[in-house]
Design an enzyme around this catalytic site. Structure first.
Site, short mmCIF file in Angstrom:
data_model
loop_
_atom_site.label_atom_id
_atom_site.label_comp_id
_atom_site.label_asym_id
_atom_site.label_seq_id
_atom_site.Cartn_x
_atom_site.Cartn_y
_atom_site.Cartn_z
N HIS A 58 -0.43 4.58 1.72
CA HIS A 58 -1.18 3.74 2.66
C HIS A 58 -2.13 4.62 3.47
CE1 HIS A 58 1.39 0.04 2.63
NE2 HIS A 58 2.27 0.92 2.14
N HIS A 90 3.00 4.76 -3.97
CA HIS A 90 1.69 4.42 -3.43
C HIS A 90 1.55 5.04 -2.04
CE1 HIS A 90 4.42 1.22 -2.04
NE2 HIS A 90 3.60 1.04 -1.02
#
Length: 138
Positions: free
Chosen positions: A101, A99
């Protein structure tokens, strides 16, 4: 993937404040934000780290990061943003599903994304570069 909270979010089986979704990624607000608009962009398919992702999937992920970061930038009139993508526990990865950010930044905020100060000698730089080059495809 069982027991993966980001897989559950991507599948619509866990709650999240969704911002964007398409066939490959979902973007949602971080539940412990460093600033308003702190967003995660997550591939729908499970990959533990960036290195585990096929090149096409990594490219699609970062194209969506670019689009979502632009929306965060405009929506919050931020002064800048950091893109953080950690791989492995030692790097601070807490959810083992790749993922990215998007961290909104403001002049004089107290967000800490820092590297230690120090200067690399030319000989040490060449030693490190030689080791990395040996592992790169031709």
């Amino acid at each position: 993937m069982s027991d993966c909270q980001f897989c559950d979010i991507a599948a619509g089986e866990a709650p999240a404040t969704r911002l964007y979704e398409d066939e490959t990624v979902v973007a949602f607000l971080d539940i412990a934000p460093v600033a308003g608009g702190h967003t995660l962009v997550v591939p729908k398919d499970h990959y533990e780290t960036l290195i585990d992702m096929p090149p096409e999937a990594a490219g699609e992920l970062f194209e969506r990061v670019r689009v979502v970061a632009g929306a965060v930038e405009t929506a919050f009139d931020i002064d800048g943003f950091d893109i953080v993508q950690a791989n492995g526990e030692a790097a601070g990865q807490e959810v083992f599903h790749a993922h990215v950010h998007i961290l909104p930044r403001y002049e004089n905020d107290d967000v800490q994304v820092r590297w230690p100060a120090g200067k690399l000698t030319e000989s040490k730089a060449e030693e490190i570069a030689t080791a990395i080059r040996a592992e790169l495809p031709e």
